[in-house]
Design a protein around this motif. Structure first.
Motif, PDB file in Angstrom:
ATOM      1  N   ALA A 137       0.787  -1.168  -0.032  1.00  0.00           N
ATOM      2  CA  ALA A 137       0.129  -0.053   0.219  1.00  0.00           C
ATOM      3  C   ALA A 137       0.795   1.176  -0.083  1.00  0.00           C
ATOM      4  CB  ALA A 137      -0.919  -0.062   1.210  1.00  0.00           C
ATOM      5  N   TRP A 138       1.901   1.238   0.868  1.00  0.00           N
ATOM      6  CA  TRP A 138       2.766   2.558   1.081  1.00  0.00           C
ATOM      7  C   TRP A 138       3.750   2.679  -0.021  1.00  0.00           C
ATOM      8  CZ3 TRP A 138       3.014   2.430   7.045  1.00  0.00           C
ATOM      9  CH2 TRP A 138       1.522   2.706   7.539  1.00  0.00           C
ATOM     10  N   GLU A 139       4.407   1.557  -0.260  1.00  0.00           N
ATOM     11  CA  GLU A 139       5.779   1.792  -1.219  1.00  0.00           C
ATOM     12  C   GLU A 139       5.226   1.087  -2.559  1.00  0.00           C
ATOM     13  OE1 GLU A 139       7.777   3.123   0.139  1.00  0.00           O
ATOM     14  OE2 GLU A 139       7.154   2.635   2.359  1.00  0.00           O
ATOM     15  N   GLY A 140       3.905   0.868  -2.730  1.00  0.00           N
ATOM     16  CA  GLY A 140       3.521   0.648  -4.081  1.00  0.00           C
ATOM     17  C   GLY A 140       4.043  -0.604  -4.738  1.00  0.00           C
ATOM     18  N   LEU A 141       4.709  -1.587  -4.097  1.00  0.00           N
ATOM     19  CA  LEU A 141       5.243  -2.821  -4.639  1.00  0.00           C
ATOM     20  C   LEU A 141       4.374  -3.940  -5.125  1.00  0.00           C
ATOM     21  CD1 LEU A 141       8.353  -3.272  -2.118  1.00  0.00           C
ATOM     22  CD2 LEU A 141       8.133  -2.092  -4.416  1.00  0.00           C
ATOM     23  N   ALA A 142       4.709  -4.621  -6.179  1.00  0.00           N
ATOM     24  CA  ALA A 142       3.758  -5.698  -6.727  1.00  0.00           C
ATOM     25  C   ALA A 142       4.425  -6.819  -5.791  1.00  0.00           C
ATOM     26  CB  ALA A 142       4.261  -6.068  -7.990  1.00  0.00           C
ATOM     27  N   PRO A 143       3.608  -7.891  -5.634  1.00  0.00           N
ATOM     28  CA  PRO A 143       3.708  -9.194  -4.872  1.00  0.00           C
ATOM     29  C   PRO A 143       5.301  -9.655  -5.184  1.00  0.00           C
ATOM     30  CG  PRO A 143       1.411  -9.272  -5.466  1.00  0.00           C
ATOM     31  CD  PRO A 143       2.216  -8.015  -6.317  1.00  0.00           C
ATOM     32  N   ARG A 144       5.646  -9.728  -6.472  1.00  0.00           N
ATOM     33  CA  ARG A 144       6.858 -10.234  -6.808  1.00  0.00           C
ATOM     34  C   ARG A 144       7.912  -9.270  -6.220  1.00  0.00           C
ATOM     35  NH1 ARG A 144       9.846  -7.895 -10.476  1.00  0.00           N
ATOM     36  NH2 ARG A 144       8.076  -6.754 -11.353  1.00  0.00           N
ATOM     37  N   GLN A 145       7.820  -8.158  -5.956  1.00  0.00           N
ATOM     38  CA  GLN A 145       8.796  -7.171  -5.744  1.00  0.00           C
ATOM     39  C   GLN A 145       8.907  -7.194  -4.202  1.00  0.00           C
ATOM     40  OE1 GLN A 145       6.958  -3.917  -7.320  1.00  0.00           O
ATOM     41  NE2 GLN A 145       8.740  -3.424  -8.772  1.00  0.00           N
ATOM     42  N   ILE A 146       7.518  -7.475  -3.491  1.00  0.00           N
ATOM     43  CA  ILE A 146       7.580  -7.677  -2.051  1.00  0.00           C
ATOM     44  C   ILE A 146       8.234  -9.257  -1.639  1.00  0.00           C
ATOM     45  CG2 ILE A 146       6.011  -8.165  -0.218  1.00  0.00           C
ATOM     46  CD1 ILE A 146       3.911  -6.248  -1.698  1.00  0.00           C
ATOM     47  N   ALA A 147       8.140  -9.842  -2.453  1.00  0.00           N
ATOM     48  CA  ALA A 147       8.846 -11.325  -2.284  1.00  0.00           C
ATOM     49  C   ALA A 147      10.204 -10.931  -2.225  1.00  0.00           C
ATOM     50  CB  ALA A 147       8.308 -12.322  -3.279  1.00  0.00           C
ATOM     51  N   GLU A 148      10.754 -10.239  -3.077  1.00  0.00           N
ATOM     52  CA  GLU A 148      12.252  -9.987  -3.112  1.00  0.00           C
ATOM     53  C   GLU A 148      12.615  -9.468  -2.196  1.00  0.00           C
ATOM     54  OE1 GLU A 148      15.324  -7.628  -6.069  1.00  0.00           O
ATOM     55  OE2 GLU A 148      13.369  -8.505  -7.053  1.00  0.00           O
ATOM     56  N   ALA A 149      11.683  -8.293  -1.348  1.00  0.00           N
ATOM     57  CA  ALA A 149      12.272  -7.631  -0.396  1.00  0.00           C
ATOM     58  C   ALA A 149      12.136  -8.316   0.895  1.00  0.00           C
ATOM     59  CB  ALA A 149      11.428  -6.230  -0.282  1.00  0.00           C
ATOM     60  N   THR A 150      11.323  -8.939   1.168  1.00  0.00           N
ATOM     61  CA  THR A 150      11.147  -9.875   2.354  1.00  0.00           C
ATOM     62  C   THR A 150      11.600 -11.300   2.339  1.00  0.00           C
ATOM     63  OG1 THR A 150       9.020 -10.908   1.467  1.00  0.00           O
ATOM     64  CG2 THR A 150       8.904  -8.861   2.744  1.00  0.00           C
ATOM     65  N   GLY A 151      12.300 -11.785   1.071  1.00  0.00           N
ATOM     66  CA  GLY A 151      12.935 -13.090   1.213  1.00  0.00           C
ATOM     67  C   GLY A 151      11.984 -14.242   1.016  1.00  0.00           C
ATOM     68  N   SER A 152      10.685 -14.025   0.422  1.00  0.00           N
ATOM     69  CA  SER A 152       9.630 -14.886   0.441  1.00  0.00           C
ATOM     70  C   SER A 152       9.357 -15.304  -0.980  1.00  0.00           C
ATOM     71  CB  SER A 152       8.341 -14.237   1.072  1.00  0.00           C
ATOM     72  OG  SER A 152       7.240 -15.107   1.285  1.00  0.00           O
ATOM     73  N   THR A 153       8.340 -16.221  -1.274  1.00  0.00           N
ATOM     74  CA  THR A 153       8.096 -16.430  -2.563  1.00  0.00           C
ATOM     75  C   THR A 153       6.859 -15.609  -3.086  1.00  0.00           C
ATOM     76  OG1 THR A 153       6.353 -18.015  -2.018  1.00  0.00           O
ATOM     77  CG2 THR A 153       8.574 -18.805  -2.230  1.00  0.00           C
ATOM     78  N   PRO A 154       6.764 -15.098  -4.277  1.00  0.00           N
ATOM     79  CA  PRO A 154       5.760 -14.331  -4.797  1.00  0.00           C
ATOM     80  C   PRO A 154       4.230 -14.892  -4.497  1.00  0.00           C
ATOM     81  CG  PRO A 154       7.371 -14.533  -6.405  1.00  0.00           C
ATOM     82  CD  PRO A 154       7.764 -15.431  -5.389  1.00  0.00           C
ATOM     83  N   ASN A 155       4.176 -16.392  -4.533  1.00  0.00           N
ATOM     84  CA  ASN A 155       2.918 -16.939  -4.203  1.00  0.00           C
ATOM     85  C   ASN A 155       2.748 -16.728  -2.561  1.00  0.00           C
ATOM     86  OD1 ASN A 155       0.673 -18.663  -4.967  1.00  0.00           O
ATOM     87  ND2 ASN A 155       1.515 -20.310  -3.810  1.00  0.00           N
ATOM     88  N   ALA A 156       3.651 -16.924  -1.771  1.00  0.00           N
ATOM     89  CA  ALA A 156       3.280 -16.834  -0.249  1.00  0.00           C
ATOM     90  C   ALA A 156       2.973 -15.288  -0.027  1.00  0.00           C
ATOM     91  CB  ALA A 156       4.532 -17.116   0.202  1.00  0.00           C
ATOM     92  N   VAL A 157       3.566 -14.449  -0.888  1.00  0.00           N
ATOM     93  CA  VAL A 157       3.268 -13.138  -0.608  1.00  0.00           C
ATOM     94  C   VAL A 157       1.798 -12.944  -1.122  1.00  0.00           C
ATOM     95  CG1 VAL A 157       3.726 -10.551  -1.219  1.00  0.00           C
ATOM     96  CG2 VAL A 157       5.828 -12.175  -0.721  1.00  0.00           C
ATOM     97  N   SER A 158       1.493 -13.058  -2.124  1.00  0.00           N
ATOM     98  CA  SER A 158       0.024 -13.100  -2.846  1.00  0.00           C
ATOM     99  C   SER A 158      -0.866 -13.435  -1.707  1.00  0.00           C
ATOM    100  CB  SER A 158       0.183 -13.780  -4.005  1.00  0.00           C
ATOM    101  OG  SER A 158       0.912 -12.854  -4.969  1.00  0.00           O
TER     102      SER A 158
END
Length: 191
Positions: A137-158
């Protein structure tokens, strides 16, 4: 040559170099920065010299007498200059961060009053869910980018994002599934 002999030779070369350059580098840095900064930058410079001992021009193999200062000092001054520039950039970043934090803290009571319900709902989420929602919401990142930032998988982030948004919507009283701020009959004809 064994690994131990190589390490011993490397250490001897560094000690010979340090013996020649520490005092001139310290004076150089004291003329350009505070005492504390000069000492920190000198330490960083010596660390760089240790790591790049093989790159120091005019150093030789270290088996003879200490190196000639005229051969090694110009390169070492360049390293010290770069380390000082890095320290100044880091200080600038730190100062800008502190200023930004101060401005944020000054604005926080106003924003908290305006969005108290939202902050309370966010606080009720777990730390990982809260971070995913904030990045989205605040940084405007897509799930794929959030996954990269948090060290998770895009699916888990979604999945985490979907569930966290549903919990937030429920807590904020938006259980009807409609989009907030829109009337349910908006865009329909009166027939």
């Amino acid at each position: 040559m064994t690994e131990q002999e190589t390490r011993r030779m490397r250490r001897t070369r560094f000690e010979g170099l340090a013996q020649v350059v520490v005092e001139p580098l310290h004076r150089y840095l004291l003329r350009r920065a505070s005492t504390e900064t000069a000492e920190d930058v000198l330490s960083e410079t010596l660390l760089v010299l240790w790591r790049r001992i093989d790159d120091v021009p005019g150093l030789g193999d270290g088996s003879a007498s200490p190196p000639d200062p005229d051969d090694v000092l110009p390169w070492c001054y360049g390293v010290a200059r770069g380390c000082l520039a890095n320290a100044r950039r880091a200080d600038g970043r730190r100062l800008r961060l502190v200023e930004r934090l101060i401005r944020t803290q000054q604005r926080a009571p106003e924003e908290a009053a305006e969005h108290g319900e939202l902050h309370a709902a966010l606080a009720s989420l777990g730390a990982a869910d809260r971070e995913v929602v904030r990045l989205w919401a605040w940084e405007g990142l897509a799930p794929r980018q959030i996954a990269e930032a948090t060290g998770s998988t895009p699916n888990a982030v979604s999945i985490r994002l979907h569930r966290a948004k549903a919990r937030l919507a429920a807590q904020l009283g938006r259980k009807n599934g409609g989009r907030p701020g829109h009337k349910s009959d908006e865009g329909r004809s009166g027939q």
